[in-house]
Write a protein that holds these residues in place. Structure first.
Motif, PDB file in Angstrom:
ATOM      1  N   ASN A 241      22.000 -42.025  29.128  1.00 41.66           N
ATOM      2  CA  ASN A 241      22.000 -40.535  28.984  1.00 41.66           C
ATOM      3  C   ASN A 241      22.734 -40.089  27.880  1.00 41.66           C
ATOM      4  OD1 ASN A 241      24.581 -40.981  30.310  1.00 41.66           O
ATOM      5  ND2 ASN A 241      24.794 -38.742  30.193  1.00 41.66           N
ATOM      6  N   ALA A 242      23.369 -41.054  27.332  1.00 42.26           N
ATOM      7  CA  ALA A 242      24.115 -41.121  25.798  1.00 42.26           C
ATOM      8  C   ALA A 242      23.400 -41.734  24.604  1.00 42.26           C
ATOM      9  CB  ALA A 242      25.647 -41.822  25.891  1.00 42.26           C
ATOM     10  N   ILE A 243      22.383 -42.269  24.891  1.00 44.49           N
ATOM     11  CA  ILE A 243      21.624 -42.994  23.667  1.00 44.49           C
ATOM     12  C   ILE A 243      21.174 -42.295  22.580  1.00 44.49           C
ATOM     13  CG2 ILE A 243      19.577 -44.237  23.139  1.00 44.49           C
ATOM     14  CD1 ILE A 243      19.757 -45.887  25.798  1.00 44.49           C
ATOM     15  N   ASP A 244      20.372 -40.784  23.157  1.00 43.97           N
ATOM     16  CA  ASP A 244      19.924 -39.957  21.980  1.00 43.97           C
ATOM     17  C   ASP A 244      20.937 -39.428  21.095  1.00 43.97           C
ATOM     18  OD1 ASP A 244      17.481 -40.492  23.071  1.00 43.97           O
ATOM     19  OD2 ASP A 244      17.248 -38.773  24.015  1.00 43.97           O
ATOM     20  N   LEU A 245      22.206 -38.922  21.771  1.00 48.56           N
ATOM     21  CA  LEU A 245      23.254 -38.349  21.059  1.00 48.56           C
ATOM     22  C   LEU A 245      23.967 -39.447  20.232  1.00 48.56           C
ATOM     23  CD1 LEU A 245      25.061 -36.058  20.659  1.00 48.56           C
ATOM     24  CD2 LEU A 245      26.412 -36.668  22.459  1.00 48.56           C
ATOM     25  N   TRP A 246      24.097 -40.706  20.746  1.00 52.95           N
ATOM     26  CA  TRP A 246      24.669 -41.483  19.813  1.00 52.95           C
ATOM     27  C   TRP A 246      23.679 -42.077  18.634  1.00 52.95           C
ATOM     28  CZ3 TRP A 246      28.532 -43.112  17.570  1.00 52.95           C
ATOM     29  CH2 TRP A 246      28.877 -44.525  17.206  1.00 52.95           C
ATOM     30  N   GLU A 247      22.365 -41.919  18.767  1.00 52.11           N
ATOM     31  CA  GLU A 247      21.512 -42.419  17.880  1.00 52.11           C
ATOM     32  C   GLU A 247      21.768 -41.236  16.513  1.00 52.11           C
ATOM     33  OE1 GLU A 247      17.960 -42.755  19.529  1.00 52.11           O
ATOM     34  OE2 GLU A 247      17.787 -45.009  19.962  1.00 52.11           O
ATOM     35  N   ALA A 248      21.644 -39.948  17.143  1.00 49.06           N
ATOM     36  CA  ALA A 248      21.864 -38.599  16.201  1.00 49.06           C
ATOM     37  C   ALA A 248      23.009 -38.834  15.512  1.00 49.06           C
ATOM     38  CB  ALA A 248      21.870 -37.539  16.806  1.00 49.06           C
ATOM     39  N   CYS A 249      24.159 -39.266  16.141  1.00 44.74           N
ATOM     40  CA  CYS A 249      25.654 -39.564  15.477  1.00 44.74           C
ATOM     41  C   CYS A 249      25.493 -40.619  14.103  1.00 44.74           C
ATOM     42  CB  CYS A 249      26.796 -39.995  16.527  1.00 44.74           C
ATOM     43  SG  CYS A 249      27.043 -38.811  17.622  1.00 44.74           S
ATOM     44  N   GLN A 250      24.531 -41.491  14.595  1.00 45.12           N
ATOM     45  CA  GLN A 250      24.380 -42.633  13.466  1.00 45.12           C
ATOM     46  C   GLN A 250      23.614 -42.184  12.282  1.00 45.12           C
ATOM     47  OE1 GLN A 250      23.077 -45.447  16.355  1.00 45.12           O
ATOM     48  NE2 GLN A 250      24.419 -46.893  15.362  1.00 45.12           N
ATOM     49  N   LYS A 251      22.695 -40.852  12.501  1.00 41.10           N
ATOM     50  CA  LYS A 251      21.988 -40.464  11.476  1.00 41.10           C
ATOM     51  C   LYS A 251      22.169 -39.209  10.642  1.00 41.10           C
ATOM     52  CE  LYS A 251      17.786 -42.449  13.866  1.00 41.10           C
ATOM     53  NZ  LYS A 251      16.576 -42.101  14.706  1.00 41.10           N
ATOM     54  N   GLN A 252      23.056 -38.633  11.354  1.00 40.11           N
ATOM     55  CA  GLN A 252      23.336 -37.085  10.964  1.00 40.11           C
ATOM     56  C   GLN A 252      24.805 -37.206  10.577  1.00 40.11           C
ATOM     57  OE1 GLN A 252      21.917 -34.038  13.244  1.00 40.11           O
ATOM     58  NE2 GLN A 252      20.179 -35.368  14.004  1.00 40.11           N
ATOM     59  N   LYS A 253      25.351 -36.273   9.714  1.00 40.76           N
ATOM     60  CA  LYS A 253      26.770 -35.834   9.726  1.00 40.76           C
ATOM     61  C   LYS A 253      26.944 -34.292   9.887  1.00 40.76           C
ATOM     62  CE  LYS A 253      27.645 -39.127   6.072  1.00 40.76           C
ATOM     63  NZ  LYS A 253      28.034 -39.282   4.570  1.00 40.76           N
ATOM     64  N   VAL A 254      27.949 -33.941  10.596  1.00 41.72           N
ATOM     65  CA  VAL A 254      28.202 -32.629  11.096  1.00 41.72           C
ATOM     66  C   VAL A 254      29.818 -32.300  10.623  1.00 41.72           C
ATOM     67  CG1 VAL A 254      26.587 -32.205  12.925  1.00 41.72           C
ATOM     68  CG2 VAL A 254      28.779 -33.272  13.242  1.00 41.72           C
ATOM     69  N   ASP A 255      30.260 -31.129  10.336  1.00 39.09           N
ATOM     70  CA  ASP A 255      31.463 -30.743  10.001  1.00 39.09           C
ATOM     71  C   ASP A 255      32.092 -30.246  11.225  1.00 39.09           C
ATOM     72  OD1 ASP A 255      33.745 -30.007   9.201  1.00 39.09           O
ATOM     73  OD2 ASP A 255      33.065 -28.120   8.169  1.00 39.09           O
ATOM     74  N   MET A 256      33.135 -31.196  11.622  1.00 42.48           N
ATOM     75  CA  MET A 256      33.690 -31.074  13.159  1.00 42.48           C
ATOM     76  C   MET A 256      35.164 -30.502  12.817  1.00 42.48           C
ATOM     77  SD  MET A 256      31.760 -33.331  16.092  1.00 42.48           S
ATOM     78  CE  MET A 256      32.559 -32.107  17.160  1.00 42.48           C
ATOM     79  N   SER A 257      35.490 -30.040  11.711  1.00 37.95           N
ATOM     80  CA  SER A 257      37.022 -29.976  11.086  1.00 37.95           C
ATOM     81  C   SER A 257      37.584 -28.938  12.129  1.00 37.95           C
ATOM     82  CB  SER A 257      37.009 -29.564   9.637  1.00 37.95           C
ATOM     83  OG  SER A 257      36.240 -28.547   9.351  1.00 37.95           O
ATOM     84  N   LYS A 258      37.006 -28.061  12.770  1.00 37.67           N
ATOM     85  CA  LYS A 258      37.451 -27.143  13.680  1.00 37.67           C
ATOM     86  C   LYS A 258      37.306 -27.397  15.071  1.00 37.67           C
ATOM     87  CE  LYS A 258      36.325 -23.289  10.334  1.00 37.67           C
ATOM     88  NZ  LYS A 258      35.492 -22.003  10.200  1.00 37.67           N
ATOM     89  N   THR A 259      37.031 -28.603  15.292  1.00 38.78           N
ATOM     90  CA  THR A 259      37.007 -29.095  16.767  1.00 38.78           C
ATOM     91  C   THR A 259      38.143 -30.061  17.143  1.00 38.78           C
ATOM     92  OG1 THR A 259      34.645 -28.732  16.922  1.00 38.78           O
ATOM     93  CG2 THR A 259      35.671 -30.313  18.624  1.00 38.78           C
ATOM     94  N   GLY A 260      38.910 -29.879  18.243  1.00 41.00           N
ATOM     95  CA  GLY A 260      39.683 -30.877  18.773  1.00 41.00           C
ATOM     96  C   GLY A 260      39.166 -31.623  19.661  1.00 41.00           C
ATOM     97  N   PHE A 261      39.327 -32.935  20.018  1.00 35.99           N
ATOM     98  CA  PHE A 261      38.698 -33.781  20.858  1.00 35.99           C
ATOM     99  C   PHE A 261      39.655 -34.794  21.441  1.00 35.99           C
ATOM    100  CE2 PHE A 261      38.831 -36.566  17.254  1.00 35.99           C
ATOM    101  CZ  PHE A 261      38.842 -37.721  17.469  1.00 35.99           C
TER     102      PHE A 261
END
Length: 281
Positions: A203-223
């Motif tokens: 269930n995490a494969i699609d999200l991880w593949e997107a992480c490898q292809k895209q860039k997002v600005d998460m500077s306002k997110t804590g994790f």
């Protein structure tokens, strides 16, 4: 703190015996006994050396040495069983899970004019689809990546604990969100297992593949990340480590250090959850 068995910690099949070591390498389990037998044979032959050819005296020790060398060379090549300890826990839990009774079937007859009997089955109530997750609706998004249900169960416990502390939290499968949604959340917690040779759960494969292809600005997110694995495997907790590194690279702020859990995950999970709650305030 006690941890109930997560909801899906009770599905899979019995692979442990079917995927044990290969039959062609049976001698790896019994070579010590075979070695002792050969040495005893050598002793017996030695006592009657006058009645046997000279080469027969040396045959047992030579065979013993050859067997020992073959065992040493081939033992590291035996393929590891595919069933992980997580699978074993689930299979054992499945045996203890209560069986759900089938829907009762009642037989009714039509009036006398119609002699045919009809079977009426109770129709199961349709399950409501989970509502789509919206960034403004929750303080903390708890994402879980789970092949067998363990990470899901821990994510739901995390959601409940945060709600008890007054936070608006929601545990959601990684398969239910898109990467471009994540920057809209103030806090994101990731709980994920690692599958196979360092691969993400299904269930995490699609999200991880997107992480490898895209860039997002998460500077306002804590994790923060809790990763589940097994130190017996080379790629221990790789999926959790990968998500942790990605979020940091995208500028997200780590509110609590990643915690990697082995099979006995309870203490580390409690430590991680306590640290996250303190960080959230």
């Amino acid at each position: 703190m006690t941890h109930p068995v997560p909801p899906e910690l009770n599905p899979k099949s019995d692979l442990e015996t079917a995927q044990s070591s290969s039959p062609t390498l049976w001698y790896l389990q019994y070579w010590p006994a075979i070695l002792v037998g050969l040495l005893l044979s050598m002793g017996i032959i030695g006592l009657s050396a006058e009645q046997v050819p000279a080469f027969a005296i040396w045959l047992p020790p030579v065979l013993a040495v050859v067997l020992l060398l073959v065992a040493i060379i081939t033992a590291p090549r035996v393929k590891k069983p595919q069933e992980t300890p997580w699978d074993k826990r689930e299979r054992e839990a499945a045996l203890l899970a209560p069986k759900v009774p089938q829907a009762e079937v009642s037989e009714t007859t039509t009036p006398a004019a119609d002699a045919e009997a009809t079977i009426v089955e109770a129709a199961p109530a349709p399950k409501a689809a989970p509502a789509a997750i919206v960034a403004g609706d929750v303080d903390v998004l708890v994402l879980w990546g789970s092949e067998t249900g363990t990470a899901q169960g821990l994510a739901e416990m995390t959601e409940n604990k945060l709600k008890d502390a007054g936070k608006t939290a929601r545990a959601v499968s990684m398969g239910s969100v898109k990467l471009e949604q994540l920057p809209g959340f103030n806090k994101v917690l990731i709980l994920t297992s690692t599958w196979g040779d360092g691969e993400p759960p299904a269930n995490a494969i699609d999200l991880w593949e997107a992480c490898q292809k895209q860039k997002v600005d998460m500077s306002k997110t804590g994790f923060s990340v809790l990763s589940l694995g097994d130190t017996a495997y080379p790629e221990f907790c790789k999926c959790g480590k990968d998500f942790d590194a990605f979020l940091e690279k995208m500028g997200a702020q780590r509110i609590y250090p990643r915690v990697d859990c082995d099979l006995n995950y309870e203490a580390n999970f409690d430590k991680w959850l306590s640290g996250v709650q303190q960080a959230l305030g």
